[in-house]
Write a protein that holds these residues in place. Structure first.
Motif, PDB file in Angstrom:
ATOM      1  N   ALA A 539     -13.115  61.886 -45.460  1.00 20.47           N
ATOM      2  CA  ALA A 539     -14.467  62.273 -45.853  1.00 20.47           C
ATOM      3  C   ALA A 539     -14.912  61.376 -47.000  1.00 20.47           C
ATOM      4  O   ALA A 539     -14.106  60.982 -47.852  1.00 20.47           O
ATOM      5  N   VAL A 552     -17.821  62.071 -42.315  1.00 20.67           N
ATOM      6  CA  VAL A 552     -16.408  62.134 -41.939  1.00 20.67           C
ATOM      7  C   VAL A 552     -16.181  61.117 -40.828  1.00 20.67           C
ATOM      8  O   VAL A 552     -16.987  61.017 -39.895  1.00 20.67           O
ATOM      9  N   TRP A 575     -11.543  69.185 -49.188  1.00 19.27           N
ATOM     10  CA  TRP A 575     -10.986  69.681 -47.932  1.00 19.27           C
ATOM     11  C   TRP A 575     -10.309  71.028 -48.127  1.00 19.27           C
ATOM     12  O   TRP A 575      -9.693  71.278 -49.174  1.00 19.27           O
ATOM     13  N   LEU A 582     -14.666  71.738 -44.904  1.00 17.06           N
ATOM     14  CA  LEU A 582     -15.041  71.067 -46.143  1.00 17.06           C
ATOM     15  C   LEU A 582     -15.922  71.988 -46.973  1.00 17.06           C
ATOM     16  O   LEU A 582     -16.720  72.760 -46.423  1.00 17.06           O
TER      17      LEU A 582
END
Length: 675
Positions: A539, A552, A575, A582
């Motif tokens: 990410a 992502v 995360w 997320l």
């Protein structure tokens, strides 16, 4: 003759008795006759006061007109040390012998009012409801006691010794309880006395939040906030311009794959998947004329090359070659190869009884420090640890995966160095010792190696250090800046950002071989990469659309998905421990809130809806809740909520100082990075 004399004596005795009875009856009629209207009203409630003195400043309304201030007290004033307030008993007009209950005052320090209570005499008729107002003994809360017609005039103004509060206790309106407050002699400052105020948030769109606190403890610190409005106006707190909508519509789950024009000659397009929200109302990619929406079935176009024109006639003989070698523009650093991997081993799944405590930043010692809190602050089993424990600015902690260690940065040596502490703050160890700055540390999955960035070479490079041996290793050596390292679940790999291509992009590095690989090749910036605990995705934030949004991708930069498309910036993405979700903060309609996103279902959840900034979320070790920073209680504290935004918020910290930027499970705290 004797009989006449005897009879005369008898009549004289009868006449004397008659005259004596007449005098006595006259005296009784005078004593029992109606008092002046003020005196009667004062006596009605004031006679109940008796030993309820201590209500300093509640006198002055005691309706003992003509007698008050003098009622058996004038001769005693200046003898108690509390005189001037002892006239709280006066309202016993005509009963001056009952006043002067000086021994019951409990309001020491109210001297200087001796004999001044007779200022209230002109207010008789109201004082029957005064004196106790439920605030007896509460110095500074006196003088008003609901004395209709007298409030503000309670004879105490300037004389009551009530520290400028004479006649203005703000606690008046309890008249009718005169003499019966039942609180006489109570220690000043005790009891719950709520006050509603407007706390200044510092936000232009939401400048104030209305909160109710107890006046004890210096208004819980709000008396030191120069921009707070105390008390709140009757019409409520002032509003900002264009207040945010209470419940902005979350993005839809429908997705569109498109080719985004990067502006790069070598990589003209990148294929990304976005929500339909990013295409609406001319916002985002809908306003990019060079984007291809949707992406062609065969994929996005490759390198831009000029087609070879068809010859129009015989080929001309080329001129002879020149002796000079033509100059060509060579990039400072060539594009690195694509990573050779698509995944690494995943992180261990947290156990059902994983340690559930937060590390956070606080100014409660006067400077920025790193603390640990077990439980909910203020509850029986909560424990608070000062982990960094210095007079410097300490920040950016990272917990080791086994929860035994915390590494952080500190400017206690003028430059910024790294320090190590155990998870209870009992011991500290300096890790770096340079004349430069060493920042952004993160513990590796081996619980021994810390990666960080240092400017010791004149630019930012990535280093690694073993906490047991103290051995350092330089991982990158490019002349550009390499920053924000982040571990993969595999101790052999990290990701980081570098501007070696002319803009910030995402890279990978193999610690075993030292080889570096390029994940993104954007002409715009891609920053703050974080490796998913599932080992398969990265990410990062990018300003492809003019604002910072969350993306992502897989480890090779493919399968790119745009997660957010707010009208403001998205930051502080973290995360979940299982790598399937997320959490982040994003700005929509001018308000910053915390959101979560389920990767597998492409569903976004709004966690907070407070009309002020909620930021810097982190996950608990079980992945069921997020903690975040908010000012919803008037000052910055750490709160928690269910990750889907269900149920109520819980204030984890509750301190008048600023508490912010938490880390609830081992990872890397993102909130203090300033993006």
């Amino acid at each position: 003759m004797n009989t006449t004399i005897t009879t005369s004596k008898k009549w004289r005795r009868v006449l004397f008795v008659f005259l004596a009875l007449t005098i006595v009856l006259s005296m009784l009629l005078t004593a029992c006759g109606p008092a002046s209207p003020g005196g009667l009203a004062g006596g009605a409630g004031g006679n109940n006061q008796g030993n309820n003195n201590g209500n300093n400043g509640n006198n002055g309304n005691n309706g003992n007109n003509g007698n008050n201030g003098n009622n058996g007290n004038n001769g005693n004033n200046g003898n108690n040390g509390n005189n001037g307030n002892n006239n709280n008993n006066n309202s016993n007009s005509g009963n001056s012998g009952n006043n002067g209950n000086n021994g019951n005052n409990g309001n020491n320090g109210n001297n200087g009012n001796n004999g001044n209570n007779n200022n209230n005499n002109s207010n008789s008729g109201n004082s029957g409801n005064s004196g106790n107002s439920g605030n007896s003994g509460n110095s500074g809360n006196s003088g008003n006691s609901g004395n209709s017609g007298n409030s503000g005039n309670s004879g105490n103004s300037g004389n009551s010794g009530n520290s400028g509060n004479s006649g203005n206790s703000g606690n008046s309106g309890n008249s009718g309880n005169s003499g019966n407050s039942g609180n006489s002699g109570k220690t000043p400052g005790t009891g719950h006395v709520p006050v509603t105020l407007c706390h200044a948030t510092g936000s232009a769109k939401n400048p104030y939040v209305e909160i109710t606190i107890d006046v004890a403890g210096q208004l819980n610190g709000h008396d030191k906030h120069p921009n707070d409005i105390i008390p709140a106006p009757a019409g409520g707190c002032p509003k900002g311009e264009n207040p945010p909508k209470a419940n902005p519509t979350p993005p839809t789950n429908n997705k569109v794959t498109l080719c985004h024009a990067t502006g790069s000659e070598t990589n003209p397009y990148v294929k990304i998947t976005v929500s339909e929200n990013a295409l609406k109302d001319g916002h985002g990619h809908a306003g990019h004329p060079d984007d291809i929406i949707p992406a062609p079935a065969g994929g996005c176009p490759g390198n831009k090359t000029e087609p070879t024109p068809t010859p129009g006639g015989p080929t001309e003989t080329p001129p002879p070659p020149t002796t000079e070698t033509p100059t060509t523009e060579t990039p400072v650093t060539p594009t690195l190869p694509v990573p050779p991997i698509t995944s690494v081993k995943s992180a261990p799944v947290p156990g059902p009884s994983c340690p559930n405590w937060i590390v956070f930043h606080s100014f409660r010692t006067g400077n920025l420090q790193v603390f640990r809190l077990d439980g909910i602050e203020g509850t029986t089993n909560s424990v608070l640890y000062d982990l960094s424990n210095s007079s410097a600015m300490d920040s950016r902690p990272s917990r080791s995966p086994n929860d035994q260690w915390v590494v952080f940065q500190s400017d206690r040596n003028k430059n910024v160095e790294l320090y190590l502490t155990d998870s209870e703050g009992k011991t500290q160890k300096r890790l770096t010792n340079t004349q430069s700055n060493n920042i952004n540390p993160m513990f590796g999955p081996d619980n021994q190696t810390v990666v960080y960035q240092s400017d010791r070479n004149g630019n930012w490079d990535i280093f690694a250090l073993n906490i047991d041996t103290g051995v350092e290793r330089q991982l990158t050596a490019d002349s550009a800046n390499d920053i924000n390292p982040f571990w993969s679940p595999d101790p052999n790999w990290i990701t980081y950002q570098s501007n070696r291509s002319g803009s910030w992009n995402v890279y990978l590095l193999n610690l075993t071989t030292g080889n570096e690989y390029q994940v993104t090749s954007f002409a715009t910036d891609a920053i703050l990469p974080s490796w998913s605990p599932n080992g398969k995705q990265i990410a990062f934030l990018s300003n492809l659309n003019g604002t910072w949004d969350l993306f992502v991708s897989d480890l090779q930069g493919n399968d790119l998905s745009q997660i957010t498309s707010g009208d403001g910036n998205t930051t502080n993405a973290t995360w979940s421990p299982d790598g399937t979700r997320l959490a982040y903060q994003t700005e929509i309609n001018g308000n910053v809130d915390v959101y979560t996103y389920n990767i597998s279902t492409s569903q976004q959840f709004r966690v907070t809806d407070f009309s002020g900034p909620d930021s810097a979320p982190t996950w608990n070790c079980g992945g069921t809740q997020v903690s975040f920073t908010s000012i919803m209680n008037g000052n910055a504290d750490i709160f928690s909520a269910q990750w889907q935004g269900l149920g109520d918020f819980t204030a984890i910290t509750s301190n008048v100082s600023t508490d912010k930027w938490s880390e609830w499970s081992p990872s890397k705290e993102p909130g203090s990075y300033g993006y």
